[in-house]
Each structure stands twice: as structure tokens, then as C-alpha cells.
Motif scaffolding. Sequence first.
Motif, short mmCIF file in Angstrom:
data_model
loop_
_atom_site.label_atom_id
_atom_site.label_comp_id
_atom_site.label_asym_id
_atom_site.label_seq_id
_atom_site.Cartn_x
_atom_site.Cartn_y
_atom_site.Cartn_z
N ASP A 59 22.02 31.93 47.49
CA ASP A 59 20.69 32.25 48.01
C ASP A 59 20.64 33.77 48.13
O ASP A 59 21.45 34.37 48.85
N VAL A 60 19.70 34.43 47.43
CA VAL A 60 19.67 35.90 47.41
C VAL A 60 19.47 36.51 48.79
O VAL A 60 19.76 37.69 48.97
N SER A 61 19.02 35.74 49.75
CA SER A 61 18.90 36.30 51.10
C SER A 61 20.26 36.41 51.78
O SER A 61 20.39 37.02 52.83
N GLU A 62 21.29 35.82 51.17
CA GLU A 62 22.64 35.83 51.75
C GLU A 62 23.47 37.04 51.36
O GLU A 62 24.50 37.29 51.96
N GLY A 63 23.07 37.77 50.35
CA GLY A 63 23.88 38.92 49.98
C GLY A 63 23.52 39.50 48.65
O GLY A 63 22.63 39.03 47.96
N PRO A 64 24.25 40.54 48.26
CA PRO A 64 23.93 41.29 47.04
C PRO A 64 24.65 40.76 45.80
O PRO A 64 25.57 39.94 45.88
N LEU A 65 24.23 41.28 44.67
CA LEU A 65 24.93 41.11 43.42
C LEU A 65 26.25 41.87 43.53
O LEU A 65 26.28 43.01 43.99
N ALA A 66 27.35 41.24 43.10
CA ALA A 66 28.66 41.89 43.14
C ALA A 66 29.26 41.91 41.74
O ALA A 66 29.05 40.99 40.95
N MET A 67 30.00 42.97 41.45
CA MET A 67 30.77 43.05 40.22
C MET A 67 32.23 43.26 40.60
O MET A 67 32.55 44.17 41.36
N HIS A 68 33.08 42.39 40.08
CA HIS A 68 34.52 42.51 40.29
C HIS A 68 35.15 42.95 38.98
O HIS A 68 34.83 42.40 37.91
N CYS A 69 36.05 43.94 39.06
CA CYS A 69 36.64 44.49 37.86
C CYS A 69 38.10 44.85 38.09
O CYS A 69 38.57 44.89 39.22
N SER A 70 38.77 45.13 37.01
CA SER A 70 40.18 45.45 37.03
C SER A 70 40.44 46.81 37.68
O SER A 70 39.63 47.73 37.57
N LEU A 71 41.58 46.93 38.31
CA LEU A 71 42.00 48.21 38.87
C LEU A 71 42.58 49.13 37.79
O LEU A 71 42.87 50.29 38.04
N ARG A 72 42.75 48.59 36.57
CA ARG A 72 43.38 49.37 35.50
C ARG A 72 42.45 50.42 34.89
O ARG A 72 42.89 51.28 34.15
N THR A 73 41.15 50.32 35.18
CA THR A 73 40.18 51.23 34.59
C THR A 73 39.24 51.72 35.67
O THR A 73 38.86 50.96 36.56
N ASP A 74 38.84 52.99 35.58
CA ASP A 74 37.84 53.52 36.50
C ASP A 74 36.46 53.21 35.93
O ASP A 74 36.05 53.78 34.92
N TYR A 75 35.75 52.31 36.56
CA TYR A 75 34.43 51.89 36.10
C TYR A 75 33.31 52.76 36.67
O TYR A 75 32.15 52.54 36.34
N THR A 76 33.63 53.73 37.51
CA THR A 76 32.59 54.51 38.18
C THR A 76 31.60 55.14 37.20
O THR A 76 30.39 55.01 37.42
N PRO A 77 32.03 55.81 36.14
CA PRO A 77 31.04 56.38 35.21
C PRO A 77 30.16 55.30 34.57
O PRO A 77 28.96 55.51 34.38
N TRP A 78 30.74 54.17 34.24
CA TRP A 78 29.97 53.07 33.64
C TRP A 78 28.97 52.52 34.64
O TRP A 78 27.81 52.27 34.30
N VAL A 79 29.39 52.32 35.90
CA VAL A 79 28.48 51.83 36.94
C VAL A 79 27.37 52.86 37.18
O VAL A 79 26.21 52.49 37.37
#
Length: 117
Positions: A69-89
Motif C-alpha cells: 500500500d503506497v501509504s505505507e512507505g516509499p519506493l526502495a532500491m536495494h543494490c550491491s555494496l560492490r559498486t557506488d550507485y550514487t552517480p547513477w541514482v
Amino acid sequence: MAYTYLFFQPARLPLSTDELSPDTVLVLRDIDHIKTSLAQMVPGLEWALPTWGHATVLGHGVEFHLPEDVSEGPLAMHCSLRTDYTPWVQSLCDALGWLAFDERPMCLQPHGPPFMA
């Protein structure tokens, strides 16, 4: 181990640390729009379940989770610790106009510098 980003809709931009509140950081509520937007940005994204999708980004698997239920929380993305996803995000935020918060917690906003949340 995984790293998590949470995605939100800003009420306005730009935001600063002292402006973060439920009035300025809104939960993304339109699931169809979320899935359509992500499909444009994440080639090969597959939704194995209505609330769980997966894809390969930067050579590693990522998972997207929607609450039942979207009133329960946000969209989450889980990713590997092997790569820095910050620029992609950041590029995702720039393209979609979303906010993202990571675990540090840093706030990434469209076309602006990240800041401590």
C-alpha cells in the motif's frame, strides 16, 4: 549485504536540510507511473511480483521494492555494496524529478548537489 536508496517526490525544489519535512518530501503514490518511469530509465527491468522488480545496473543486480500500500512507505532500491550507485541514482533523480535518500543519510535531488539529510 546490500545498500538501500529510498525515492520520494519533492513538493518543490531545491531543498536544503532544514526544509526536509513531510510537507516537502512526498511519497510517490502512482504505482503505474513509478513502473513506467523506471522502465524508461532501467533497461531490462522485470517485475517478478507486483511489488518486486529486478534488473542489472552497472553490471550488478538491483532490486526495486514497492510497498503493498503506497501509504505505507516509499519506493526502495536495494543494490550491491560492490559498486557506488550514487552517480547513477543522481541521474535517475535528474531525469525523473525524484528525491533519493541513501543510508548515510544523504539526499540526492534533481540537478542539485547532494546534502546531508
